[in-house]
Design a protein around this motif. Structure first.
Motif: not given
Length: 382
Positions: A133, A137, A251-252, A255, A304
């Motif tokens: 992920a 992302t 999102g990174t 995650a 994420g």
């Protein structure tokens, strides 16, 4: 560099390329006199190539091996990127380049993710899902952020961003040299099949499947619908790139925190997506760019967390001989979320963009409540 990091780097590089063209669609609109409907269709051509590639590549890799499928398609990503350069003067090439990019991405997302999970070792499903992920992302976010800035202020806006990606691809292909095959036993029987551990089918379909759809329903709306529906302004290309970078950059970060949230990650992520839709709905109603960025960030958090939690549980539920197949199914479900911009556009034509996004916010909030009540790994029969 450890083997799983090498595969993560290649996954990052391919993901970087998938959204390089997104902010530049505004350049193509002016140069080729394209309508917003045509731009949305060009964006969707990616999903048309991606979904069948996802569905078949995982099962094929269960037979041929992860390495034999991943390496040539990481290299082939260079062709799809190169096609975008002449596409600046030919509308049909935009469709072809975006479609081919979808095919390449579908293969790499599905098979490289399964390869990364196996390289991470048995019992590391949560870590593998988080690693995949983060790589994806991060690539998704830096691609549009870079191309948006280059497209707005650098020379040759329809050439230079793709040259940057081609350079990164050289590193991505090189990183895979020496990475071993992880599949010792090969699958047999029908190509398309879904094999889960005994007693887990209901868990996959009622929990993982709806979470997967949210994975790309959240960012696809933020990246396409929100910039197009806001009033035009002088720095729209850079703003569109910023929206994409912020959405998937969030999102990174999300995650990375999925492990701390544990079983709450999916429900929390979908709830953040609902709040993001709400913020974007208000932003469209008030033509507020700052609030749109807040909404984009919240939708990125939802992306994420849903991706990390969904992949982790998918890897945990999969029969070891069919992990590639089930990963393909997960991504196939995830890319159904690419229909969300079309749903918003159709509803907006009958009502308004704000009302359309508010409707998605309500549905996401209900799903978040459902996941909070049902996502309990302690009850899984594994």
């Amino acid at each position: 560099m450890t083997y799983w990091r090498r595969v993560s780097l290649s996954l990052f590089v391919v993901c970087f390329g998938t959204n390089v063209s997104t902010p530049l669609l505004l350049v193509y609109r002016e140069r080729l006199h394209l309508s917003d409907a045509v731009l949305t269709t060009i964006f969707g051509a990616y999903a048309a190539g991606l979904v069948p590639a996802i569905l078949f590549s995982g099962p094929i890799s269960d037979r041929l091996g992860r390495r034999r499928v991943t390496v040539p398609f990481v290299a082939l990503a260079g062709l799809s990127t190169a096609l975008f350069v002449p596409a600046a003067d030919h509308e049909w090439l935009l469709y072809l380049a975006r479609f081919l990019q979808g095919v390449v991405s579908g293969v790499v997302f599905s098979v490289a993710t399964a390869w990364l999970a196996e390289l991470s070792g048995p019992g590391h499903h949560q870590a593998a899902g988080r690693r995949a992920a983060v790589a994806m992302t991060l690539g998704f976010s830096l691609g549009p952020l870079t191309s948006g800035a280059l497209g707005q202020w650098a020379p040759a806006p329809t050439v230079l961003p793709y040259v940057v990606h081609l350079v990164l691809l050289v590193a991505g292909v090189g990183a895979l040299i020496g990475v071993p095959e992880t599949l010792s036993a090969r699958a047999t029987g029908p190509l398309l099949r879904i094999r889960l551990r005994p007693g887990t089918a209901r868990t996959f379909w009622v929990l993982v499947a709806p979470t997967a759809v949210c994975v790309y329903a959240f960012p696809s709306v933020a990246i396409t619908v929100v910039p197009l529906f806001l009033p035009r302004h002088a720095h729209q290309i850079a703003f569109t790139g910023l929206v994409g970078g912020l959405t998937l950059g969030s999102g990174t970060v999300a995650a990375l925190s999925a492990g701390r949230l544990g079983s709450r990650a999916a429900a929390f992520g979908v709830t953040m997506g609902a709040l993001g839709y709400t913020a974007c709905a208000v932003a469209l109603g008030q033509a507020d760019q700052a609030l749109a960025l807040v909404g984009a960030g919240l939708l990125g958090v939802g992306n994420g967390l849903a991706l990390a939690a969904g992949l982790a549980l998918t890897h945990r539920l999969a029969d070891p001989l069919a992990r590639g197949s089930l990963t393909s199914v997960f991504y196939g479900l995830a890319y159904l979320g690419f229909a969300a911009p079309y749903v918003v556009a159709e509803l907006a034509a009958r009502t308004s963009g704000a009302i359309a996004l508010a409707a998605l916010a309500g549905l996401s909030a209900l799903l978040g409540l459902w996941l909070a009540a049902k996502w309990n790994p302690m009850s899984l029969r594994l």
